[in-house]
Motif scaffolding. Structure first.
Motif, PDB file in Angstrom:
ATOM      1  N   VAL A 130       0.843  -1.100   0.110  1.00  0.00           N
ATOM      2  CA  VAL A 130       0.351  -0.058  -0.157  1.00  0.00           C
ATOM      3  C   VAL A 130       1.110   1.126   0.128  1.00  0.00           C
ATOM      4  O   VAL A 130       1.867   1.329   0.705  1.00  0.00           O
ATOM      5  N   PHE A 131       0.616   2.044  -1.000  1.00  0.00           N
ATOM      6  CA  PHE A 131       1.144   3.384  -0.876  1.00  0.00           C
ATOM      7  C   PHE A 131       0.263   4.298  -0.306  1.00  0.00           C
ATOM      8  O   PHE A 131      -0.888   4.723  -0.911  1.00  0.00           O
ATOM      9  N   ALA A 132       0.585   4.940   0.874  1.00  0.00           N
ATOM     10  CA  ALA A 132      -0.435   5.992   1.532  1.00  0.00           C
ATOM     11  C   ALA A 132      -0.317   7.331   0.960  1.00  0.00           C
ATOM     12  O   ALA A 132       1.124   7.712   0.658  1.00  0.00           O
ATOM     13  N   ALA A 133      -1.237   8.327   0.958  1.00  0.00           N
ATOM     14  CA  ALA A 133      -0.963   9.552   0.593  1.00  0.00           C
ATOM     15  C   ALA A 133      -0.043  10.379   1.486  1.00  0.00           C
ATOM     16  O   ALA A 133       0.745  11.604   0.973  1.00  0.00           O
ATOM     17  N   ASN A 134       0.043   9.976   2.663  1.00  0.00           N
ATOM     18  CA  ASN A 134       1.108  10.550   3.758  1.00  0.00           C
ATOM     19  C   ASN A 134       1.322   9.731   4.732  1.00  0.00           C
ATOM     20  O   ASN A 134       0.778   8.650   4.980  1.00  0.00           O
ATOM     21  N   ASP A 135       2.487  10.096   5.488  1.00  0.00           N
ATOM     22  CA  ASP A 135       2.890   9.084   6.545  1.00  0.00           C
ATOM     23  C   ASP A 135       1.728   8.931   7.773  1.00  0.00           C
ATOM     24  O   ASP A 135       1.894   7.696   8.087  1.00  0.00           O
ATOM     25  N   LEU A 136       1.069  10.016   7.966  1.00  0.00           N
ATOM     26  CA  LEU A 136       0.116   9.678   9.189  1.00  0.00           C
ATOM     27  C   LEU A 136      -1.054   8.662   8.637  1.00  0.00           C
ATOM     28  O   LEU A 136      -1.425   7.805   9.592  1.00  0.00           O
ATOM     29  N   LEU A 137      -1.576   8.632   7.414  1.00  0.00           N
ATOM     30  CA  LEU A 137      -2.339   7.500   6.947  1.00  0.00           C
ATOM     31  C   LEU A 137      -1.583   6.071   7.058  1.00  0.00           C
ATOM     32  O   LEU A 137      -2.322   5.259   7.612  1.00  0.00           O
ATOM     33  N   ALA A 138      -0.318   6.321   6.669  1.00  0.00           N
ATOM     34  CA  ALA A 138       0.386   4.944   6.617  1.00  0.00           C
ATOM     35  C   ALA A 138       0.397   4.301   8.155  1.00  0.00           C
ATOM     36  O   ALA A 138       0.269   3.217   8.027  1.00  0.00           O
ATOM     37  N   LEU A 139       0.814   5.135   9.049  1.00  0.00           N
ATOM     38  CA  LEU A 139       0.915   4.934  10.235  1.00  0.00           C
ATOM     39  C   LEU A 139      -0.347   4.339  10.927  1.00  0.00           C
ATOM     40  O   LEU A 139      -0.237   3.580  11.783  1.00  0.00           O
ATOM     41  N   GLY A 140      -1.623   5.089  10.676  1.00  0.00           N
ATOM     42  CA  GLY A 140      -2.741   4.613  11.103  1.00  0.00           C
ATOM     43  C   GLY A 140      -2.940   3.218  10.665  1.00  0.00           C
ATOM     44  O   GLY A 140      -3.614   2.339  11.306  1.00  0.00           O
ATOM     45  N   LEU A 141      -3.017   2.974   9.162  1.00  0.00           N
ATOM     46  CA  LEU A 141      -2.978   1.794   8.433  1.00  0.00           C
ATOM     47  C   LEU A 141      -2.102   0.453   9.267  1.00  0.00           C
ATOM     48  O   LEU A 141      -2.564  -0.357   9.459  1.00  0.00           O
ATOM     49  N   MET A 142      -0.749   1.028   9.475  1.00  0.00           N
ATOM     50  CA  MET A 142      -0.100   0.122   9.988  1.00  0.00           C
ATOM     51  C   MET A 142      -0.411  -0.533  11.320  1.00  0.00           C
ATOM     52  O   MET A 142      -0.476  -1.483  11.752  1.00  0.00           O
ATOM     53  N   GLN A 143      -0.907   0.593  12.046  1.00  0.00           N
ATOM     54  CA  GLN A 143      -1.583   0.431  13.543  1.00  0.00           C
ATOM     55  C   GLN A 143      -2.719  -0.838  13.626  1.00  0.00           C
ATOM     56  O   GLN A 143      -2.641  -1.746  14.103  1.00  0.00           O
ATOM     57  N   SER A 144      -3.631  -0.327  12.698  1.00  0.00           N
ATOM     58  CA  SER A 144      -4.505  -1.497  12.621  1.00  0.00           C
ATOM     59  C   SER A 144      -4.343  -2.792  11.974  1.00  0.00           C
ATOM     60  O   SER A 144      -4.793  -3.841  12.742  1.00  0.00           O
ATOM     61  N   LEU A 145      -3.432  -2.822  10.936  1.00  0.00           N
ATOM     62  CA  LEU A 145      -2.824  -4.238  10.459  1.00  0.00           C
ATOM     63  C   LEU A 145      -1.877  -4.857  11.678  1.00  0.00           C
ATOM     64  O   LEU A 145      -2.429  -6.097  11.608  1.00  0.00           O
ATOM     65  N   VAL A 146      -1.240  -4.133  12.370  1.00  0.00           N
ATOM     66  CA  VAL A 146      -0.464  -5.155  13.518  1.00  0.00           C
ATOM     67  C   VAL A 146      -1.360  -5.565  14.588  1.00  0.00           C
ATOM     68  O   VAL A 146      -1.104  -6.724  15.029  1.00  0.00           O
ATOM     69  N   ARG A 147      -2.577  -4.613  14.675  1.00  0.00           N
ATOM     70  CA  ARG A 147      -3.364  -5.179  15.944  1.00  0.00           C
ATOM     71  C   ARG A 147      -4.267  -6.284  15.300  1.00  0.00           C
ATOM     72  O   ARG A 147      -4.506  -7.203  16.289  1.00  0.00           O
ATOM     73  N   ALA A 148      -4.290  -6.333  14.077  1.00  0.00           N
ATOM     74  CA  ALA A 148      -4.948  -7.674  13.626  1.00  0.00           C
ATOM     75  C   ALA A 148      -4.040  -9.009  13.306  1.00  0.00           C
ATOM     76  O   ALA A 148      -4.489  -9.963  12.707  1.00  0.00           O
ATOM     77  N   GLY A 149      -2.996  -8.657  13.677  1.00  0.00           N
ATOM     78  CA  GLY A 149      -2.071  -9.903  13.504  1.00  0.00           C
ATOM     79  C   GLY A 149      -1.474  -9.877  12.297  1.00  0.00           C
ATOM     80  O   GLY A 149      -0.789 -10.922  11.931  1.00  0.00           O
ATOM     81  N   VAL A 150      -1.535  -9.069  11.297  1.00  0.00           N
ATOM     82  CA  VAL A 150      -0.696  -8.863  10.018  1.00  0.00           C
ATOM     83  C   VAL A 150       0.658  -8.570  10.268  1.00  0.00           C
ATOM     84  O   VAL A 150       1.016  -7.758  11.018  1.00  0.00           O
ATOM     85  N   ARG A 151       1.484  -9.278   9.530  1.00  0.00           N
ATOM     86  CA  ARG A 151       3.069  -9.111   9.639  1.00  0.00           C
ATOM     87  C   ARG A 151       3.392  -8.151   8.786  1.00  0.00           C
ATOM     88  O   ARG A 151       3.303  -8.418   7.535  1.00  0.00           O
ATOM     89  N   LEU A 152       4.056  -7.127   9.185  1.00  0.00           N
ATOM     90  CA  LEU A 152       4.576  -6.201   8.213  1.00  0.00           C
ATOM     91  C   LEU A 152       6.198  -6.428   8.155  1.00  0.00           C
ATOM     92  O   LEU A 152       7.013  -6.508   9.045  1.00  0.00           O
ATOM     93  N   PRO A 153       6.667  -6.538   6.985  1.00  0.00           N
ATOM     94  CA  PRO A 153       6.213  -6.392   5.704  1.00  0.00           C
ATOM     95  C   PRO A 153       6.019  -7.655   4.868  1.00  0.00           C
ATOM     96  O   PRO A 153       5.698  -7.708   3.691  1.00  0.00           O
ATOM     97  N   HIS A 154       6.020  -8.618   5.625  1.00  0.00           N
ATOM     98  CA  HIS A 154       6.012 -10.070   5.137  1.00  0.00           C
ATOM     99  C   HIS A 154       4.650 -10.333   4.443  1.00  0.00           C
ATOM    100  O   HIS A 154       4.500 -10.975   3.427  1.00  0.00           O
TER     101      HIS A 154
END
Length: 139
Positions: free
Chosen positions: A47-71
């Motif tokens: 995912v390419f986010a429009a800005n870092d804040l959106l990317a960090l929010g997305l990252m937080q949601s994904l990590v909470r859901a157990g998604v491994r970044l960047p794997h």
């Protein structure tokens, strides 16, 4: 005449109906990150986010859901804000040449202010820089 115009005319005559606030549905809606995390086979690789804040929010949601970044999914933001490097998974981002942007902006303003007759508008392109961190590349 649409409903908005009719209401405005009644307001002006003092005949307006009382405003009734419609409450949103109380059920919790899943964030985009949670919906993205719920995808298994259809999940994008990155995912390419429009800005870092959106990317960090997305990252937080994904990590909470157990998604491994960047794997499982890679994330790249834009702006290189201070928090990007210190996130739980350091965020890859696009860095703008802020000093160069500021220097050129001041130069152009001063040029126009001091030589209005001879001033010509310029189209400048200042290349951004890709800052690769762990959110888009396995450590």
């Amino acid at each position: 005449m649409d409903r908005r115009d009719a209401r405005l005319r009644r307001d002006l005559r003092g005949q307006a109906e009382p405003y009734r606030h419609r409450r949103p549905d109380n059920r919790r809606r899943a964030s985009r990150g949670e919906r993205l995390a719920g995808l298994s086979e259809d999940r994008p690789d990155a995912v390419f986010a429009a800005n870092d804040l959106l990317a960090l929010g997305l990252m937080q949601s994904l990590v909470r859901a157990g998604v491994r970044l960047p794997h499982d999914i890679a994330i790249v933001g834009y702006d290189d804000i201070d928090y990007a490097a210190s996130a739980i998974v350091p965020l890859s981002t696009i860095r703008q040449p802020k000093r160069d942007l500021a220097r050129e902006a001041v130069r152009l303003v001063l040029d126009e202010a001091t030589d209005k007759a001879g001033h010509r508008h310029e189209h400048l392109q200042l290349p951004p820089e890709l800052v690769v961190r762990e959110s888009s590349q396995p450590a």
